[in-house]
Design a protein around this motif. Structure first.
Motif, short mmCIF file in Angstrom:
data_model
loop_
_atom_site.label_atom_id
_atom_site.label_comp_id
_atom_site.label_asym_id
_atom_site.label_seq_id
_atom_site.Cartn_x
_atom_site.Cartn_y
_atom_site.Cartn_z
N ALA A 198 0.80 -1.40 0.07
CA ALA A 198 -0.24 0.10 -0.07
C ALA A 198 1.07 1.07 -0.03
O ALA A 198 0.54 2.08 -0.54
N VAL A 199 2.16 1.03 0.78
CA VAL A 199 3.12 2.27 0.59
C VAL A 199 3.47 2.45 -0.78
O VAL A 199 3.64 3.62 -1.17
N ALA A 200 3.98 1.50 -1.42
CA ALA A 200 4.45 1.62 -2.73
C ALA A 200 3.35 2.01 -3.65
O ALA A 200 3.74 2.83 -4.45
N ASP A 201 2.07 1.64 -3.53
CA ASP A 201 1.12 2.08 -4.55
C ASP A 201 0.83 3.68 -4.45
O ASP A 201 0.54 4.23 -5.22
N LEU A 202 1.27 4.02 -3.11
CA LEU A 202 0.83 5.65 -2.77
C LEU A 202 1.95 6.28 -3.43
O LEU A 202 1.62 7.27 -4.23
N GLU B 24 1.11 6.58 -7.04
CA GLU B 24 0.17 7.77 -7.26
C GLU B 24 0.84 8.92 -7.59
O GLU B 24 0.54 9.99 -8.16
N PHE B 25 1.80 9.38 -6.84
CA PHE B 25 2.67 10.71 -6.46
C PHE B 25 3.68 10.78 -7.85
O PHE B 25 4.21 11.69 -8.13
N GLY B 26 3.91 9.64 -8.47
CA GLY B 26 4.89 9.72 -9.59
C GLY B 26 6.35 9.95 -9.29
O GLY B 26 7.27 10.00 -9.94
N ILE B 27 6.78 9.55 -8.01
CA ILE B 27 8.08 9.37 -7.52
C ILE B 27 8.65 8.03 -7.90
O ILE B 27 8.13 7.14 -7.95
N PHE B 28 10.01 8.31 -8.18
CA PHE B 28 10.59 6.88 -8.58
C PHE B 28 10.82 6.19 -7.01
O PHE B 28 11.10 6.75 -6.10
N LEU B 29 10.42 4.71 -7.09
CA LEU B 29 10.57 3.99 -6.18
C LEU B 29 11.77 3.22 -6.00
O LEU B 29 12.50 2.86 -7.10
N HIS C 245 10.33 -13.77 -9.10
CA HIS C 245 9.02 -13.35 -8.50
C HIS C 245 9.18 -11.74 -7.97
O HIS C 245 8.05 -11.26 -8.46
N TYR C 246 10.08 -11.43 -7.58
CA TYR C 246 10.05 -10.07 -6.97
C TYR C 246 10.17 -8.97 -8.30
O TYR C 246 9.55 -7.82 -8.22
N ALA C 247 10.96 -9.31 -9.07
CA ALA C 247 11.25 -8.41 -10.37
C ALA C 247 9.92 -8.43 -11.00
O ALA C 247 9.55 -7.15 -11.49
N GLN C 248 8.94 -9.21 -11.25
CA GLN C 248 7.74 -9.37 -11.67
C GLN C 248 6.74 -8.35 -10.98
O GLN C 248 6.00 -7.70 -11.60
N LEU C 249 6.89 -8.35 -9.75
CA LEU C 249 6.18 -7.27 -8.82
C LEU C 249 6.53 -6.19 -9.12
O LEU C 249 5.62 -5.19 -9.16
N TRP C 250 7.95 -5.75 -9.11
CA TRP C 250 8.26 -4.48 -8.99
C TRP C 250 8.00 -4.06 -10.70
O TRP C 250 7.98 -2.83 -10.51
N ALA C 251 8.01 -4.75 -11.59
CA ALA C 251 7.91 -4.45 -12.83
C ALA C 251 6.68 -3.55 -13.17
O ALA C 251 6.34 -3.07 -14.10
N TYR D 24 5.38 -1.31 -11.46
CA TYR D 24 5.65 0.02 -11.21
C TYR D 24 6.37 0.79 -12.25
O TYR D 24 7.43 0.44 -12.76
N PRO D 25 5.89 2.02 -12.72
CA PRO D 25 6.46 2.67 -14.01
C PRO D 25 7.71 3.25 -13.54
O PRO D 25 8.69 3.48 -14.55
#
Length: 709
Positions: A236-240, A243-248, A292-298, A300-301
């Motif tokens: 949920a933190v990553a999703d927020l 929304e703000f458009g910042i690089f994670l 597995h984690y690379a697929q999850l992070w991919a 995110y734009p």
């Protein structure tokens, strides 16, 4: 007879109640969010909320037009407004302000740059404090905002990626916006729960953090120490952030966002036996895990990935890998092969999208890289860290060669856990300037990451970081703090406020351990840690034997304890005087400026003074015990408790206003429950058993000695 109204000159734009804000069709959601913040700022200043029409405004209507130069849907409008985008085309985060007819155009080279331009207008033209939700400062109200000479181009920033890392954000996670109620001890382990090293926060706190970062001209964030996208709260933190458009990005011990703390859970949840945690023995298991984690992070734009291979607890992998040969060449080869595998997975899941990836040269990485055993894939942003306990670059920064196929960056600290500043700021802006100047001279400008901890204690440092990482060439180290103080507190008392800040920073700088170079200081985090170490010894009743197990760089317990007694005694008077001066200045201020000064200076003076006295009296208690004077030791510990209580009371009274209600608590103002702990130790020295089993376990758990002899 009234003189005619003065017409705006070319390059001037007036914002009032009739101004509207338009976002070009085709712009992304983070740009729309930035436009909403601009709308809020204008309303806060003028009292009038600008309209946000769904269609482009007519030529006769005064409007702010937000658009990206590479937006094909807006090309015709840009041409009609005669916006020349040639100076920003293709440049990283470059943007311009352009007035034409009744429009002020904010145009970036792409969506990321356009978003930066909107926040830049809020900060530089409207005068909105980037940290206003933290500082409480808002610009003065006025009927209209006249932007003189607004036409200009803002070039690419000094550092490509500029970010905050909320590592060990203890107070944020403990006392504010926890989000879902979770058992942190079960989720992250005893140490994680005790030190607040991770744990997701609620949406309101997340919005405060992300808005402040973007307004401060940051484009990247690591929001948690651990960020596991399989965990709904952390996702949920990553999703927020998306929304703000910042690089994670993620912690340097989490390649592709995978942390070995969940290794066992990952395999058990799939009904598989847990394999040995050895990349050397089980490369295919690691590949499946990382994929597995690379697929999850991919999904995110905007991501800055981490590649590398460390062991659990951010330690060298071979401490938990018994299969890798015990040579530097073999260890470097393992890490190199792991990074190549990780990069291959990124190319697989990201396909044609640009991939940004970093690797941190940390501890074992530097000698392995220097020897040639560790090789980074071409295109890696290699990040070198400062020595967080003194905020200057490490020797390896100067010694490691630079390679053409790599780019380089820096990881810097204004917060450094138990080894440096933690609850209070300690790093002066001119020291930060010196360190980053060395980095820039080396050409290491791919990335600049700042460990900001709790954010709230470090306002001057955050402002300096924003300036240095975006426009380093304009930073004036001798003038910065004065300018910042005048901006935040006004001109009347700025000079004595600057003197107070300088005295605060200077009061820490003292040669600490005998072998240190004189740059490290007795920061609040160090005081807290060393007080805890001395309490560990006192709790055993046998200081010499216990000292051999805590690994401090002194010959014996007596030298260790006496050193801290003498060092603190030398500066107690200075901290008393500084607290007196800070309180006197505070009484001269009023309103939000006074609140800010109390938060950022008076409260911090009281925190540090309390910790110096706590450390001093605990050290005296240790010396008394070494002399066989138990009663005297209890008296000194009682004095330490009194100082802890007084400091905590002030923090709770003056540091918990507004949105920060609950930031400090009596039992956790300094990160450790000194009131409870000192009571229990005094009772034990007096021969009394803890009143409850819970107290007994707390004392055992908190003051347990390391197992090693």
């Amino acid at each position: 007879m009234n003189s005619p109204a003065k017409k705006p000159t070319p390059g001037t734009f007036v914002i009032d109640g009739k101004t509207s804000i338009s976002v070009a069709p085709g712009e992304d959601e983070p740009t729309h969010l930035a436009a909403n913040f601009l709308t809020q700022d204008i309303e806060a200043i003028t009292g009038k909320k600008p309209k946000i029409p769904t269609a482009l405004p007519e030529a006769s209507q005064r409007s702010i037009f937000i658009v990206s130069a590479d937006n094909p849907k807006a090309r015709e409008t840009l041409n009609s407004l005669q916006v020349d985008t040639s100076e920003i085309a293709g440049k990283w985060e470059a943007y311009l302000f352009h007035t034409a007819r009744n429009a002020l155009v904010i145009c970036g080279s792409d969506a990321l740059a356009t978003m930066r331009g909107v926040y830049g207008l809020c900060r530089t033209a409207l005068g909105v404090d980037p940290l206003y939700r933290w500082t409480g400062l808002r610009p003065a109200r006025r009927k209209k905002i006249s932007l003189e000479g607004i036409n200009r181009t803002v070039d690419s920033p000094t550092f490509k990626f500029r970010g905050w890392f909320l590592n060990a954000g203890h107070l944020i996670h403990w006392n504010m916006g926890h989000g879902p109620e979770v058992d942190l001890r079960r989720k992250y382990g005893a140490k994680g729960a005790q030190y607040g090293i991770s744990g997701s926060f609620g949406r309101e706190m997340g919005e405060m953090i992300l808005e402040a970062a973007l307004r401060s001209d940051m484009n990247m964030i690591i929001p948690l120490s651990y960020l596991d996208l399989d965990d709904p709260d952390e996702k949920a933190v990553a999703d927020l952030c998306r929304e703000f458009g910042i690089f994670l990005s993620h912690h340097h011990q989490e390649p592709l966002g995978a942390n070995l703390r969940v290794w066992d859970t990952f395999w058990k949840s799939r009904g598989e036996p847990v394999p040995e945690m050895s990349f050397y023995k089980n490369p295919e298991k690691f590949k499946a895990w990382w994929r597995h984690y690379a697929q999850l992070w991919a999904k995110y734009p905007r991501v800055v990935y981490v590649i590398g291979h460390r062991g659990p607890g951010d330690r060298p992998f071979w401490l938990k890998d018994d299969f890798c040969p015990d040579t530097g060449e073999a260890r470097g080869k393992v890490i190199s092969e792991a990074m190549e595998m990780q990069l291959g997975l990124l190319k697989e899941v990201c396909r044609d999208r640009p991939i940004h990836y970093t690797a941190t040269l940390w501890q074992e990485g530097s000698p392995l890289h220097a020897s040639g055993a560790l090789r980074f894939p071409p295109g890696t942003m290699v990040v070198m860290a400062d020595q967080g306990s003194k905020q200057l670059m490490r020797e390896d920064f100067y010694q490691n060669p630079r390679h053409k196929e790599l780019t380089y960056g820096v990881y810097y600290h204004v917060c450094y856990g138990p080894g440096g500043p933690l609850w209070a700021q300690g790093n002066s802006p001119d020291r930060m300037w010196y360190a980053l100047t060395q980095v820039i001279k080396k050409g290491d400008t791919a990335l600049a990451l700042l460990n900001v901890g709790n954010i709230r204690p470090y306002f001057p440092g955050l402002a300096a970081w924003s300036h240095l990482t975006t426009h380093h060439q304009d930073f004036e180290p001798e003038a910065f703090l004065g300018n910042w103080c005048r901006e935040k507190f006004g001109c009347e008392h700025a000079e004595e406020i600057v003197e107070c800040y300088n005295a605060f920073f200077a009061s820490f700088i003292t040669p600490y351990y005998p072998m240190y170079d004189g740059h490290r200081g007795l920061w609040d985090g160090v005081l807290n840690n060393e007080s805890w170490r001395m309490l560990q010894l006192i709790n055993t009743g046998d200081l010499p034997a216990a000292y051999r197990r805590i690994g401090r760089p002194f010959p014996d317990a007596e030298v260790f304890v006496r050193f801290h007694k003498n060092k603190t005694a030398a500066v107690l008077g200075a901290w008393d005087a500084l607290c007196k001066k800070a309180h006197a200045i505070s009484r001269k201020l009023s309103g939000p400026a006074r609140n800010l000064f109390e938060d950022n200076m008076v409260v911090q003076c009281e925190i540090v003074r309390a910790l110096y006295y706590i450390t001093h009296f605990i050290a005296r208690a240790g010396l008394a015990l070494l002399s066989g004077e138990t009663k005297e030791a209890i008296e000194h510990l009682t004095q330490a408790r009194s100082r802890a209580e007084a400091g905590a009371k002030y923090c709770v009274k003056s540091g918990n206003r507004g949105v920060f209600k609950g930031w400090f608590t009596m039992h956790r103002a300094f990160g450790m429950d000194y009131l409870r702990l000192l009571d229990l130790v005094c009772e034990k020295l007096a021969g009394k058993a803890p009143e409850s089993e819970e107290d007994h376990k707390y004392l055992q758990r908190t003051l347990a000695l390391p197992r090693r002899e």
